[in-house]
Write an enzyme that holds these catalytic residues in place. Structure first.
Site, short mmCIF file in Angstrom:
data_model
loop_
_atom_site.label_atom_id
_atom_site.label_comp_id
_atom_site.label_asym_id
_atom_site.label_seq_id
_atom_site.Cartn_x
_atom_site.Cartn_y
_atom_site.Cartn_z
N GLY A 106 -30.39 1.66 -43.77
CA GLY A 106 -29.99 0.54 -42.93
C GLY A 106 -28.58 0.69 -42.41
O GLY A 106 -28.32 0.53 -41.21
N SER A 107 -27.65 1.05 -43.28
CA SER A 107 -26.25 1.21 -42.89
C SER A 107 -26.03 2.47 -42.07
O SER A 107 -25.10 2.54 -41.28
CB SER A 107 -25.37 1.27 -44.14
OG SER A 107 -25.62 2.45 -44.88
N GLY A 108 -26.88 3.47 -42.29
CA GLY A 108 -26.69 4.75 -41.62
C GLY A 108 -25.58 5.58 -42.23
O GLY A 108 -25.16 6.58 -41.65
N GLU A 171 -35.23 -3.80 -44.77
CA GLU A 171 -36.28 -3.14 -45.56
C GLU A 171 -37.65 -3.73 -45.24
O GLU A 171 -38.63 -2.99 -45.07
CB GLU A 171 -35.95 -3.28 -47.05
CG GLU A 171 -34.71 -2.52 -47.46
CD GLU A 171 -33.99 -3.13 -48.65
OE1 GLU A 171 -32.95 -2.58 -49.04
OE2 GLU A 171 -34.47 -4.15 -49.19
#
Length: 205
Positions: A106-108, A171
């Protein structure tokens, strides 16, 4: 006339209150997910399907809860006849040029997927990122980036608003996106033939 003892009446009241909270929680999650899923497009699904179908082998790498979700997707791809591996398992072989590495973060910026993606890029494999932040390191360095809006552990101001734990909305949305891709592949490849899927389903469990 009140026929219920006070203790029972209190228990009934508490049960109703708990039920209301549960219903409200589901409603909030449904509303948040609906807003995110409305931003996903058929092109995003077709992009992933093209990468999956043209790769000789498919590798996955993700940490934490994202790892469980990506494992579940790879498991379904195996059921559909694809050759899949998850990075870190002892039976995972060396990645080769033209293989596909999927990373989910999600954050990368998750360390292990970020490093594995760099190694895959170095050997000439295809890399595809599922992330909320396409401008992140993983998003920028992937050859293909699919942007799944949501909230992450970073909880940045530009992320979708959510009452849930940080990361949950990303997610959940990614899980449903991948399940939609599985459904499309299932219908296209097998015509919803359960027999072929069940033939590949684990029996040593």
């Amino acid at each position: 006339m009140d026929c219920l003892p006070h203790t029972q009446r209190g228990a009934v009241t508490a049960e109703l209150a708990h039920g209301l909270k549960f219903t409200q929680a589901l409603d909030q999650m449904h509303e948040e997910l609906g807003a995110v899923l409305a931003r996903l497009t058929p092109d995003m699904a077709e992009t992933l399907i093209h990468e999956v179908e043209t790769a000789p082998r498919i590798f996955g790498c993700a940490a934490g809860r994202s790892g469980f979700i990506l494992r579940g997707f790879l498991m379904r791809l195996m059921h559909l006849g694809f050759t899949v591996y998850f990075v870190g398992e002892t039976t995972t072989p060396r990645v080769r040029p033209s293989d596909l590495l999927m990373v989910m973060s999600g954050s990368g910026e998750t360390a292990q997927p970020r490093e594995m993606q760099r190694r895959a890029n170095t050997v000439g494999a295809r890399t595809l990122a599922l992330t909320t932040h396409p401008e992140s390191t993983i998003g920028r360095e992937a050859q293909v980036t699919i942007n799944i809006p949501g909230t992450t552990k970073l909880t940045l101001h530009q992320e979708a608003k959510s009452v849930q734990c940080p990361g949950s909305l990303f997610e959940q949305a990614t899980f449903l996106f991948l399940e939609a891709v599985v459904l499309i592949l299932y219908q296209r490849r097998l015509g919803t033939s359960r027999g072929d899927v069940l033939d590949r389903h684990a029996d040593l469990e």
